[in-house]
Scaffold this motif. Structure first.
Motif, PDB file in Angstrom:
ATOM      1  N   ARG A 193       0.101 -27.610 -25.530  1.00  0.00           N
ATOM      2  CA  ARG A 193       0.858 -26.714 -24.567  1.00  0.00           C
ATOM      3  C   ARG A 193       1.746 -25.671 -25.082  1.00  0.00           C
ATOM      4  N   GLU A 205      -0.600 -22.750 -25.764  1.00  0.00           N
ATOM      5  CA  GLU A 205      -1.368 -22.302 -24.484  1.00  0.00           C
ATOM      6  C   GLU A 205      -0.085 -21.374 -23.918  1.00  0.00           C
ATOM      7  N   ARG A 206       1.032 -21.777 -24.275  1.00  0.00           N
ATOM      8  CA  ARG A 206       2.233 -20.808 -23.794  1.00  0.00           C
ATOM      9  C   ARG A 206       2.357 -19.280 -24.669  1.00  0.00           C
ATOM     10  N   LYS A 239      -0.221 -18.222 -26.114  1.00  0.00           N
ATOM     11  CA  LYS A 239      -1.510 -17.327 -25.726  1.00  0.00           C
ATOM     12  C   LYS A 239      -1.162 -16.573 -24.357  1.00  0.00           C
ATOM     13  N   ASN A 240      -0.478 -17.278 -23.348  1.00  0.00           N
ATOM     14  CA  ASN A 240      -0.176 -16.713 -22.190  1.00  0.00           C
ATOM     15  C   ASN A 240       0.885 -15.523 -22.215  1.00  0.00           C
TER      16      ASN A 240
END
Length: 101
Positions: free
Chosen positions: A91, A94-95, A97-98
């Motif tokens: 998670r 992913e943050r 990456k975003n």
């Protein structure tokens, strides 16, 4: 292809400590801990996530009369905790990456 990020694992530990004993010094409860310390950077060394510690703890009752079953239970708990740590790490990645694009 070149890596977009580099994950630096500083520590990956499984710990077990006794938290309760009888007056006869028999173990009644243990605490399990899974700890991951890491930081994330770009291949050029720019820090994306500073040194971070993920820590999970679980308390488990213990009885010497069913020691084999408790060993199995402990192994299952540790596997579940490891899976939870991986999910938390994913998670966070992913943050990044975003935010990065």
């Amino acid at each position: 292809a070149q890596a977009q990020v580099v994950l630096h694992a500083l520590a990956d530990r499984r710990e077990r400590s006794v938290v309760a004993q009888t007056t006869a010094a028999q173990v009644r409860e243990v605490q399990l801990r899974v700890r991951l310390e890491f930081w994330l950077a770009t291949p050029s060394g720019r820090e994306l996530i500073p040194a971070t510690e993920l820590l999970l703890t679980r308390d488990m009752s213990y009885s010497e009369t069913v020691a084999l079953a408790k060993e199995y239970e402990e192994a299952q708990l540790l596997r579940a905790m490891q899976s939870d740590i991986v999910s938390q790490l994913m998670r966070r990645l992913e943050r990044v990456k975003n935010v990065a694009g």
